[in-house]
Design a protein around this motif. Structure first.
Motif, PDB file in Angstrom:
ATOM      1  N   GLN A 236      -1.040   1.440   7.108  1.00 13.49           N
ATOM      2  CA  GLN A 236      -1.287   0.012   6.968  1.00 13.49           C
ATOM      3  C   GLN A 236      -0.575  -0.585   5.758  1.00 13.49           C
ATOM      4  N   ASN A 237       0.038   0.273   4.939  1.00 15.19           N
ATOM      5  CA  ASN A 237       0.842  -0.256   3.842  1.00 15.19           C
ATOM      6  C   ASN A 237       2.293  -0.491   4.256  1.00 15.19           C
ATOM      7  N   TRP A 243      -0.288  -3.175   9.602  1.00 10.60           N
ATOM      8  CA  TRP A 243      -1.623  -3.408   9.057  1.00 10.60           C
ATOM      9  C   TRP A 243      -2.525  -3.990  10.146  1.00 10.60           C
TER      10      TRP A 243
END
Ligand SMILES: [Zn+2]
Length: 264
Positions: A236-237, A243
């Protein structure tokens, strides 16, 4: 005489076959939902599988697993510092199933007292030679009541002696300490679509596979007081679309990875 198969978590003998194609040797416990292989590979077979999988080239490039590769470990390290370590009065961390010790190295670089345990001699040797510190070789060597945090990143699905390993983890944690676990989700989107051909099911060293209910049952039976869900994925980074996709999957309970925090 037919061999009676007993669930490693709840000791039930009631189980059903999971897949009709692909990895057909997985059974699911009808009582606690634990999914496990009918027959574990012998230690010699497992050693051979690991030797092929964790060749030096893979170790160095971090290509062994998506979830325990370099990028993921850095993301986990940052997440754990943010989420778990500020709350601990003295931060001592143990990485259980440390591999070549990369996560331990990252913690140490961040000023946190960290140790690791790894049963594979090759990985321990690599750690000592390339990172300059040694890892515990066996859970018998772990100090009691010593750590605020224990991490098990993509490791519980590999452990032939699941419950005794969890007992060792509980013993080495301080009262009120936390265990952070990640493992593939057997009810994830990809798992549901690919069934017996799912990548994580096809890995012969994956002896157990979990869903939210079965991992919670297991940790409570292992004596942990409380289990909390963590909505975090290293991916999600990687930008907003990842994300959003990750969050949506987590909200629907179909993310590829389960992450939980269990309190002693
Ligand atoms: Zn069971």
């Amino acid at each position: 005489m037919r061999n009676v198969i007993i669930c490693a978590v709840c000791s039930s003998t009631e189980h059903a076959r999971v897949f009709s194609e692909g990895e057909t040797d997985f059974l699911i416990c009808q009582n606690c939902g634990l999914m496990f292989r009918e027959r574990f590979p012998a230690m010699t077979e497992l050693t051979a599988i690991y030797a092929t999988h964790y060749q030096a080239g893979n170790i160095v490039s971090g290509r062994t697993e998506q979830e325990s590769g370099e990028y993921a470990l850095e993301a986990y390290c940052r997440f754990l510092q943010r989420r778990l370590l500020p709350a601990a009065s003295i931060s001592r961390v143990l990485d259980y199933g440390a591999g070549t010790g990369r996560l331990v190295e990252l913690f140490r670089a961040a000023g946190i007292q960290a140790d690791g345990i790894e049963v594979a001699p090759d990985a321990r040797r690599y750690c000592l030679k390339n990172r300059g510190f040694d890892l515990f070789a066996s859970s018998n060597l772990l100090p009691e009541n010593a750590y605020e945090v224990v991490t098990m990143i993509e490791i519980i699905e590999h452990l032939p002696n699941l419950m005794s390993d969890l007992a060792a983890v509980r013993k080495t944690l301080r009262q009120g300490g936390v265990l952070f676990v990640t493992t593939p989700n057997r009810l994830g989107l990809r798992a549901r679509m690919q069934k017996g051909y799912w990548r994580e099911a096809r890995k012969k060293f994956h002896l157990f596979l979990f869903d939210r209910a079965s991992i919670e049952q297991m940790l409570l039976r292992a004596g942990f007081a409380r289990v909390d869900w963590v909505r975090f994925s290293p991916l999600q980074n990687s930008g907003f679309p990842f994300w959003l996709y990750g969050r949506a999957c987590q909200c629907l309970g179909v993310s590829g990875t389960l992450a939980v925090i269990a309190r002693r």
